[in-house]
Scaffold this motif. Sequence first.
Motif, PDB file in Angstrom:
ATOM      1  N   GLY A   1      17.823 -35.361 -48.661  1.00 59.79           N
ATOM      2  CA  GLY A   1      18.356 -34.021 -48.498  1.00 59.79           C
ATOM      3  C   GLY A   1      17.810 -33.301 -47.286  1.00 59.79           C
ATOM      4  O   GLY A   1      18.406 -32.326 -46.814  1.00 59.79           O
ATOM      5  N   GLN A   2      16.647 -33.737 -46.758  1.00 54.37           N
ATOM      6  CA  GLN A   2      16.052 -33.097 -45.581  1.00 54.37           C
ATOM      7  C   GLN A   2      16.412 -33.811 -44.284  1.00 54.37           C
ATOM      8  O   GLN A   2      16.115 -33.311 -43.205  1.00 54.37           O
ATOM      9  N   ALA A   3      17.034 -34.982 -44.393  1.00 51.00           N
ATOM     10  CA  ALA A   3      17.302 -35.781 -43.200  1.00 51.00           C
ATOM     11  C   ALA A   3      18.180 -35.041 -42.205  1.00 51.00           C
ATOM     12  O   ALA A   3      18.002 -35.171 -40.985  1.00 51.00           O
ATOM     13  N   ALA A   4      19.137 -34.235 -42.704  1.00 46.86           N
ATOM     14  CA  ALA A   4      20.053 -33.526 -41.809  1.00 46.86           C
ATOM     15  C   ALA A   4      19.333 -32.466 -40.981  1.00 46.86           C
ATOM     16  O   ALA A   4      19.849 -32.040 -39.935  1.00 46.86           O
ATOM     17  N   GLN A   5      18.143 -32.008 -41.413  1.00 51.11           N
ATOM     18  CA  GLN A   5      17.399 -30.992 -40.663  1.00 51.11           C
ATOM     19  C   GLN A   5      16.646 -31.587 -39.477  1.00 51.11           C
ATOM     20  O   GLN A   5      16.104 -30.847 -38.659  1.00 51.11           O
ATOM     21  N   LEU A   6      16.565 -32.894 -39.417  1.00 56.11           N
ATOM     22  CA  LEU A   6      15.711 -33.556 -38.427  1.00 56.11           C
ATOM     23  C   LEU A   6      16.554 -34.364 -37.449  1.00 56.11           C
ATOM     24  O   LEU A   6      17.513 -35.021 -37.838  1.00 56.11           O
ATOM     25  N   ASP A   7      16.197 -34.305 -36.197  1.00 44.88           N
ATOM     26  CA  ASP A   7      16.835 -35.140 -35.174  1.00 44.88           C
ATOM     27  C   ASP A   7      16.040 -36.438 -35.091  1.00 44.88           C
ATOM     28  O   ASP A   7      15.068 -36.549 -34.332  1.00 44.88           O
ATOM     29  N   LEU A   8      16.450 -37.423 -35.874  1.00 42.30           N
ATOM     30  CA  LEU A   8      15.695 -38.667 -35.935  1.00 42.30           C
ATOM     31  C   LEU A   8      15.835 -39.491 -34.665  1.00 42.30           C
ATOM     32  O   LEU A   8      15.061 -40.413 -34.430  1.00 42.30           O
ATOM     33  N   GLY A   9      16.820 -39.153 -33.868  1.00 43.17           N
ATOM     34  CA  GLY A   9      16.960 -39.871 -32.606  1.00 43.17           C
ATOM     35  C   GLY A   9      15.837 -39.565 -31.640  1.00 43.17           C
ATOM     36  O   GLY A   9      15.453 -40.412 -30.821  1.00 43.17           O
ATOM     37  N   ALA A  10      15.290 -38.344 -31.720  1.00 44.75           N
ATOM     38  CA  ALA A  10      14.235 -37.934 -30.795  1.00 44.75           C
ATOM     39  C   ALA A  10      12.859 -37.892 -31.446  1.00 44.75           C
ATOM     40  O   ALA A  10      11.846 -37.863 -30.743  1.00 44.75           O
ATOM     41  N   ARG A  11      12.800 -37.866 -32.769  1.00 45.06           N
ATOM     42  CA  ARG A  11      11.521 -37.698 -33.458  1.00 45.06           C
ATOM     43  C   ARG A  11      10.693 -38.971 -33.428  1.00 45.06           C
ATOM     44  O   ARG A  11      11.217 -40.080 -33.424  1.00 45.06           O
ATOM     45  N   ARG A  12       9.363 -38.783 -33.451  1.00 42.06           N
ATOM     46  CA  ARG A  12       8.430 -39.901 -33.511  1.00 42.06           C
ATOM     47  C   ARG A  12       7.491 -39.708 -34.698  1.00 42.06           C
ATOM     48  O   ARG A  12       7.056 -38.604 -34.995  1.00 42.06           O
ATOM     49  N   GLY A  13       7.196 -40.792 -35.387  1.00 44.02           N
ATOM     50  CA  GLY A  13       6.254 -40.746 -36.489  1.00 44.02           C
ATOM     51  C   GLY A  13       6.866 -40.219 -37.774  1.00 44.02           C
ATOM     52  O   GLY A  13       6.603 -39.085 -38.149  1.00 44.02           O
ATOM     53  N   PHE A  14       7.682 -41.024 -38.447  1.00 43.55           N
ATOM     54  CA  PHE A  14       8.327 -40.550 -39.670  1.00 43.55           C
ATOM     55  C   PHE A  14       8.619 -41.709 -40.621  1.00 43.55           C
ATOM     56  O   PHE A  14       8.758 -42.864 -40.220  1.00 43.55           O
ATOM     57  N   VAL A  15       8.702 -41.358 -41.906  1.00 44.24           N
ATOM     58  CA  VAL A  15       9.170 -42.237 -42.976  1.00 44.24           C
ATOM     59  C   VAL A  15      10.011 -41.368 -43.890  1.00 44.24           C
ATOM     60  O   VAL A  15       9.546 -40.318 -44.340  1.00 44.24           O
TER      61      VAL A  15
END
Length: 534
Positions: free
Chosen positions: A247-261
């Motif tokens: 549900g929180q994935a849409a709040q994050l730009d995973l294309g640019a983010r570093r360090g996540f699971v």
Amino acid sequence: MIGKRIGGRTYYYLAESARVDGAPRVVTQRYLGTAEDIAGALPGGAEPGGARHRTFGDVAAVWGTIQRLDLVRRVDAVAGPQRAKTTLGFHVALAVLHRATGAGASFEEWWAGCAAQDLVRPRPPKAAVTTAAHWRALQRLTPERITGVETAVAEAVLDLLGDDGTSALAVDVPQFAAFTAADCTVPSACQDALAGLGLVVTRDGAIPLASRVYRRESGAAPTFGALAGELGERYPATDVTLVFHAGQAAQLDLGARRGFVGSLPPADHPELLTQPASARRRVDPERFAGLTAIDTRATVDGVRRRVILTHSATLYAAQYRAFTDELSTATRELDGLAAALEAGTHRGDRTQVHAEISRVTRGRRIGRVLEATLTGTRTGEIRLTRRVDEAAVARLVDEYFGKQILVTDRDWPVAEIVTAYRARTYLESTFRWLTGPAALGPTPRWEWTPQRVAVHALVSVLAATVTHLMRREADRAGMNLSVGELLDQLCGIGETVLRYPSTGGRPRSRRILTDRDPAQQALFDLFGLERFAP
């Protein structure tokens, strides 16, 4: 001991002799009674006059961990010079001990019913061990002191963990607690304010290092990315990994983010859901029984990322059970609607009947498998039939149930990715345990001020710190237990206090521990409870 013959019976006294002016004299003596009185008062003599049972194992293990963290001294160092005999650090330590082991009791009830009064030293005055005294003392926790206490305790945790504490996770616990509004003056009209909690926790053991409580309904709740960034700044030297749910994935730009699971909505990657079960491999049979996974790559926010499709037998069973209950309810409601149409008691037109069917089948899963057909157009002539598409049920169960899609840029083993992702679940479980009935608030209940909410959060976080440290140690010893399960096992190690009749002085008592099963004995040895034993 000397005896005096009086009226044909011998009465005994405990006497102390000393030289007075060079001659031996009896300087003190204490009456003991007859030989029968003495035998009856000694353990192993006559039966005790009374007994009571107290909890021991959980209190001793938590207090021992509090001592290892040097919590009292560290809090007092943050607080600075104090006039009170019972220092702020001591009050915080007692609050943490009560929060972890209180089991719904007030401070007074808890103190009287457990072994804390014989373990906690220096022993606090009776007036200090009350709910009112607790909240009054903790009013000295200003926002600056709360931050300082968290930082000091985090340093203690990192010292204990060594290199294992250099990697951390940022997680959000949106269902942390509910508080009644501080400005509510009419209890019957009060509405609870929901609070969430952002945390930085160790990757090893999910032990809290920093926190921030926020109100969810205020409209000013931070985004998860901003919350994680704020908390991460407090530990710039620590490698912090962001952990999020679908549900929180849409709040994050995973294309640019570093360090996540994190996890992704399963429907976003249908190509992974249709992978055959034979392609999955067992993750870790000892730590994750019934968990299999496929480790592959997929495009997420325009970038090729590592994705892991997991299948859990436990999650499958829970989802299947919930789905069958949901489907049973929907078919029962449609059957009732069909019977009302048949009997003529439902006089709605076709549009109204369609609206009711849509309400019953509004769930995405139910809409896929439950078909409803209407015949007739005029009111009173409309009829309803329904059918469960068993083939659609089989496809739904096979594609979705038990599955999660995890995404990460970390190169950790699959088991470590799963452990990191489940840290939030572990913490939610812990806080449900800690902020349940045992979390007694101010009196009356609706007097929750921002300062009291912040203090409640600090005590809860410190209790989670202590108990997760204990859980980590138990896990390393081969005992994979939740915090609730661990404390339940320890609580089973009780203490019986036997009271023997008085012989003229204070009543004699004897403390003995209850028998322990192998699991309890292993925890007894692990946490060194022998040093607290009577």
